[in-house]
Write a protein that holds these residues in place. Structure first.
Motif, short mmCIF file in Angstrom:
data_model
loop_
_atom_site.label_atom_id
_atom_site.label_comp_id
_atom_site.label_asym_id
_atom_site.label_seq_id
_atom_site.Cartn_x
_atom_site.Cartn_y
_atom_site.Cartn_z
N CYS A 1 0.80 -1.22 0.00
CA CYS A 1 0.00 0.00 0.00
C CYS A 1 0.83 1.28 0.00
O CYS A 1 0.28 2.38 -0.14
CB CYS A 1 -0.94 0.01 1.19
SG CYS A 1 -1.97 -1.49 1.27
N CYS B 1 -14.66 3.81 4.53
CA CYS B 1 -13.46 4.09 5.30
C CYS B 1 -13.80 5.21 6.29
O CYS B 1 -13.90 6.38 5.91
CB CYS B 1 -12.31 4.55 4.38
SG CYS B 1 -11.58 3.24 3.39
N SER C 1 -12.12 6.60 8.76
CA SER C 1 -10.84 6.85 9.42
C SER C 1 -11.02 7.79 10.61
O SER C 1 -11.70 8.81 10.52
CB SER C 1 -9.87 7.48 8.42
OG SER C 1 -9.81 6.71 7.25
N TYR D 1 -11.40 -1.01 6.13
CA TYR D 1 -11.40 -0.16 4.94
C TYR D 1 -12.23 -0.77 3.81
O TYR D 1 -12.58 -1.96 3.83
CB TYR D 1 -9.98 0.10 4.45
CG TYR D 1 -9.20 -1.13 4.01
CD1 TYR D 1 -9.32 -1.63 2.72
CD2 TYR D 1 -8.32 -1.77 4.88
CE1 TYR D 1 -8.59 -2.74 2.31
CE2 TYR D 1 -7.59 -2.88 4.48
CZ TYR D 1 -7.73 -3.36 3.19
OH TYR D 1 -7.02 -4.46 2.79
N ARG E 1 -12.08 -1.32 -0.30
CA ARG E 1 -11.11 -1.35 -1.38
C ARG E 1 -11.51 -0.37 -2.49
O ARG E 1 -12.69 -0.16 -2.75
CB ARG E 1 -10.98 -2.75 -1.97
CG ARG E 1 -10.50 -3.81 -0.99
CD ARG E 1 -10.21 -5.11 -1.72
NE ARG E 1 -8.98 -5.02 -2.50
CZ ARG E 1 -8.66 -5.85 -3.50
NH1 ARG E 1 -9.51 -6.80 -3.85
NH2 ARG E 1 -7.52 -5.71 -4.15
N HIS F 1 -2.29 7.97 6.20
CA HIS F 1 -2.57 6.65 5.62
C HIS F 1 -3.96 6.20 6.07
O HIS F 1 -4.81 5.89 5.26
CB HIS F 1 -1.50 5.66 6.05
CG HIS F 1 -1.65 4.31 5.43
ND1 HIS F 1 -1.55 4.10 4.07
CD2 HIS F 1 -1.93 3.09 5.98
CE1 HIS F 1 -1.74 2.82 3.80
NE2 HIS F 1 -1.97 2.19 4.94
N VAL G 1 -6.32 3.89 7.22
CA VAL G 1 -7.22 3.04 6.44
C VAL G 1 -8.58 2.83 7.11
O VAL G 1 -9.54 2.43 6.46
CB VAL G 1 -6.59 1.66 6.16
CG1 VAL G 1 -5.37 1.80 5.28
CG2 VAL G 1 -6.26 0.93 7.45
N SER H 1 -7.87 12.15 5.49
CA SER H 1 -7.50 11.02 4.65
C SER H 1 -8.40 10.96 3.43
O SER H 1 -9.63 10.98 3.55
CB SER H 1 -7.58 9.70 5.41
OG SER H 1 -7.27 8.62 4.55
N LYS I 1 -8.96 8.49 1.73
CA LYS I 1 -9.66 7.19 1.69
C LYS I 1 -11.13 7.32 2.05
O LYS I 1 -11.94 6.48 1.66
CB LYS I 1 -8.95 6.20 2.61
CG LYS I 1 -7.55 5.84 2.15
CD LYS I 1 -6.83 4.94 3.13
CE LYS I 1 -5.42 4.62 2.66
NZ LYS I 1 -4.56 5.82 2.56
N GLY J 1 -12.07 5.35 -0.98
CA GLY J 1 -11.64 4.03 -0.54
C GLY J 1 -10.13 3.92 -0.53
O GLY J 1 -9.39 4.86 -0.85
N HIS J 2 -9.68 2.73 -0.13
CA HIS J 2 -8.24 2.46 -0.03
C HIS J 2 -7.76 1.89 -1.36
O HIS J 2 -8.08 0.77 -1.72
CB HIS J 2 -8.00 1.46 1.11
CG HIS J 2 -6.57 1.14 1.35
ND1 HIS J 2 -5.53 1.88 0.83
CD2 HIS J 2 -5.98 0.14 2.08
CE1 HIS J 2 -4.37 1.35 1.21
NE2 HIS J 2 -4.64 0.30 1.97
N ALA K 1 -2.73 4.16 -3.34
CA ALA K 1 -3.25 4.98 -2.23
C ALA K 1 -2.40 6.22 -2.02
O ALA K 1 -2.91 7.33 -1.87
CB ALA K 1 -3.31 4.15 -0.96
#
Length: 805
Positions: free
Chosen positions: A172, A223, A225, A233, A235, A307, A309, A340, A342, A346-347, A352
């Motif tokens: 990742c 996500c 976070s 998370y 995808r 990051h 996730v 984030s 994400k 998403g991650h 990413a």
């Protein structure tokens, strides 16, 4: 640790097919999570709420791209058979890298044989697994089509790049590691330009089933976070690419700098609780190293895209690591936001890091921080100490420091950590724009086929409607110098964006309109173009216009003036009142010198733009200019012949020059009147009478009938033709029409396939402002995509290999 400039970006993210759409999604606080598309797999066949059920997944959503099975094979020179065995990740990277280069204002094929590096991150091999399920499907293209390193290598091969080319799999953190490696390559001098990014596509259920077994996927399919209800998370897939250059080079080359990478670092967790467990101390270490490499203090950073996730423990460990570093010497009135990307898309796993990096670049450009989504109640393991906050709404990015700075993190589940420090682009002063009157601009568009050209024209028309105040000069500069020029071509001469819009609309409707030219180049052979020098050019006003706006023209005129002063008692270019004091003989000789100087200088201008004649021809003094351009004569010798022409002067000097003509082989063919004998071509009497205009019924242009184009170093009134479309002119019959005329001729050469050095044109053009323009983001190429997928065949049973005893 020289800073690195980001000069171009390209991306395809969920519900965002370009950087503009991505920023709009972020700015709107939108989420791009949708049900798994039916063309991937039947969700009902693999879904089970219990993640431990063998062969099943407990999720049915994610961040997905549209039309991942489609590709413009013809554009990239690949056969259908090859594309069908090529991982869509490779295909998508080719397209997005091309778009990123265009976004940077770089014509991609201009990079051939340059030290341009390519670094791409990816870790998913779904297409490989699908293809290799049946050995009967495999072909000679399967190896290169599914090997990860070829993702970078294929771009280097297609564009002829000679810098480093590699794929990186750090899970990742892959794409952010590629940015770090690209920066190192630039700083070491190994590369002068780098393409860096990452890609992730989810084409088969295997990897999602595997991820579900780790219990890292969110059953809420979001996500969330930093939220107390975060359970993993979702995808996502996408591709992001940045174009990087040393900051000093970017400033020198007048590139459009989007942001600056001040420093970066990569490390590994070492031994921790488990192979995939995060390590807070290692995260702190990589951030500190990135700050050290950047020469930036922690308190100068006012935003970090984490990051994050969406796992309760992992998010808490990361947030505490960020606080441990970025709280140092931070003043309460200079808080640091943490969010984030994400939560929006998403991650994206291998992609990413690059998605977060592009988010921050766009935020720095717009001076706004997008909202971090899905935060309802803060993770109880996270404490928002004074000086840190999570932006849950779009907000202005205030600036109380010397400039806005941000950090971006990406951590691989195998322990590879990466962190990048970004700074907003420097405020470079725009150079003063010098415009001629009227301020005309030449805009070129091209494509590989007619449909693509129509779609490209529509893209530009849409742009002009959305941004009517866009700088037309910068637009023209970018289309001319920052794009490849393909077979189907359009050229427009416009004084405003409104006029350009009308011309594009007329093109789309198939209607002719003033200033619009179109053409198609067939085959590799380009048309034969001859140059004609009429020899009766003495438009002083046009000389003033071009001398003011064309440095190359001015330098050539100054050279001619210096030579002419050996024969004249007064400057060569005087107004009519001053010339009235000349004797008839002096005035006649001055007129001849003026014609010679103007036509020679016009030729130097065309040559500077990369346009070369297949042959040259002239009459009167023009034939001496033609001889000088073909290098049969030196320029000084041409002036000397004019000076020794019948003005009660001795022809002896001319005779001595002419005896040498027959011994020189011209570098460019010198065309004569068809009725002229070889003997007469070398006769002293013939050359020494070039001050006299030919008889009225004399038409040397018949000798140029075999040439498809004739570029005339004069205006329409200087040659005896009517409505012959083969003839192009270097200036107008009136001074105010001269800029229009030379642009019209340049456009006609372009649509017919004559090679033009647009970089030289940008440094010396009819409005004299291209030297100071920067490329601007414009619509990218409209790829003509079709579906390519490997053909399904009956399953083949593979017998086990007998064991030797």
């Amino acid at each position: 640790m020289e800073p690195i400039a980001v000069i171009g970006i390209g991306c395809r993210f969920p519900q965002a097919s370009n950087p503009e759409a991505f920023w709009q999604l972020l700015r709107d606080g939108s989420e791009a999570i949708t049900p798994i598309p039916q063309d991937r797999w039947q969700v009902s066949d693999f879904y089970d709420p219990d993640p431990q059920t063998p062969g099943k997944m407990n999720v049915g959503c994610g961040g997905f791209l549209d039309r991942v099975d489609e590709f413009d094979a013809e554009f990239f020179g690949m056969s259908a058979a090859e594309v069908e065995h090529t991982d869509p990740q490779q295909r998508l990277f080719l397209e997005v890298a091309w778009e990123a280069l265009e976004n940077a204002g770089i014509a991609p094929t201009s990079l051939e044989k340059t030290q341009t590096g390519v670094f791409t991150g990816l870790c998913t091999i779904d297409y490989h697994r699908l293809l290799y399920q049946n050995y009967d499907r495999l072909s000679s293209y399967s190896g290169t089509g599914t090997t990860m390193s070829i993702t970078a290598n294929r771009l280097s091969y297609f564009l002829g790049l000679q810098g480093p080319s590699m794929a990186v799999d750090a899970a990742c953190s892959s794409s952010l590691v590629t940015v770090h490696l690209a920066c190192q390559s630039l700083r070491s001098g190994e590369s002068n330009l780098c393409v860096a990014g990452g890609i992730n596509l989810i084409l088969a259920p295997d990897s999602t089933i595997s991820s579900a077994k780790t219990r890292l996927l969110s059953v809420q399919e979001r996500c969330r976070s930093f939220d107390a209800e975060a359970d993993g998370y979702t995808r996502g897939e996408g591709c992001g690419v940045v174009i990087l250059k040393r900051l000093s080079d970017a400033v020198e080359h007048n590139d459009n700098i989007l942001a600056v990478i001040r420093g970066s670092a990569v490390n590994h967790n070492g031994q921790s609780n488990s192979l995939s467990a995060p390590n807070g101390l290692s995260q702190q270490a990589v951030i500190r190293q990135a700050l050290k490499n950047a020469g930036v203090s922690p308190a100068e950073v006012s935003y970090v895209d984490a990051h994050a996730v969406g796992t309760a423990i992992g998010d808490a460990i990361e947030f505490k690591a960020l606080q441990a570093v970025y709280s140092e010497k931070r003043q309460p009135d200079l808080p640091c936001g943490v969010g984030s990307v994400k939560t929006n898309i998403g991650h994206l796993e291998a992609a990413a890091g690059i998605s977060a990096l592009i988010k921050v670049i766009l935020a720095l450009q717009h001076k706004e921080i997008p909202a971090h989504l899905h935060l309802q109640r803060l993770n109880p393991y996270i404490s928002l100490q004074e000086g840190f906050y999570i932006p849950t709404q779009l907000q202005l990015w205030s600036n109380r420091q010397r400039s806005r700075m941000a950090g971006v993190s990406a951590f691989g589940f195998g322990g590879t950590n990466a962190h990048v420090i970004l700074e907003e682009a420097p405020s470079l002063k725009q150079q003063q724009q010098v415009r001629s009157s009227p301020p005309l601009h030449l805009v070129t568009l091209s494509a590989r086929n007619a449909l693509a050209l129509e779609q490209l024209a529509q893209k530009y028309l849409d742009l002009l409607e959305l941004q009517p105040q866009i700088d037309l000069g910068s637009l023209a500069h970018t289309t001319n110098t920052g794009r490849n020029h393909f077979q189907h071509r359009l050229c427009a001469i416009a004084e405003s964006t409104g006029r350009l819009g009308l011309q594009l609309q007329a093109f789309l409707e198939g209607q002719p309109t003033a200033g619009l030219m179109t053409g198609r180049i067939r085959g590799r052979k380009r048309p034969q173009a001859a140059w004609f020098f009429p020899g009766n050019t003495s438009n002083i006003d046009t000389v003033d216009l071009f001398t003011q706006t064309q440095p190359v023209f001015r330098q050539a005129i100054e050279r001619c003036e210096k030579i002419a002063r050996s024969y004249l008692s007064q400057p060569l270019f005087l107004d009519s009142a001053a010339r009235s004091h000349f004797s008839p003989a002096e005035k006649l000789q001055c007129d001849r010198f003026v014609s010679l100087a103007i036509e020679y200088s016009l030729a130097q201008l065309w040559l500077d733009w990369g346009i070369k004649p297949q042959a040259v021809m002239g009459w009167g003094v023009g034939e001496l200019v033609a001889a000088a351009i073909s290098e049969s004569l030196k320029l000084e010798e041409a002036f000397e012949l004019v000076a020794t022409q019948p003005l009660q002067t001795d022809k002896a000097v001319g005779s001595s020059l002419l005896r040498a003509i027959d011994q020189i082989h011209p570098k460019i063919p010198l065309v004569f009147d068809r009725n002229l004998t070889e003997e007469k071509k070398g006769a002293v009497e013939y050359w020494s009478n070039h001050g006299q205009q030919p008889e009225k019924d004399y038409n040397p242009l018949e000798a140029l009938s075999d040439y498809q184009l004739v570029l005339t170093m004069g205006a329409r009134a200087t040659i005896p033709i009517k409505n012959d479309v083969r003839y192009l002119f270097s200036y107008g019959d009136e001074p105010q029409a001269s800029c229009q005329e030379i642009l019209h001729s340049l456009g006609n050469l372009y649509i017919r396939g004559i090679e033009i050095d647009w970089s030289r044109w940008a440094n010396s053009n009819c409005e004299a402002s291209g030297r100071h323009r920067r490329p601007i983001p414009l619509p990218t190429y409209p790829f003509q995509r079709q579906r390519y997928w490997f053909a399904s065949k009956p399953e083949t049973t593979v017998e086990p290999t007998p064991q030797l005893r």
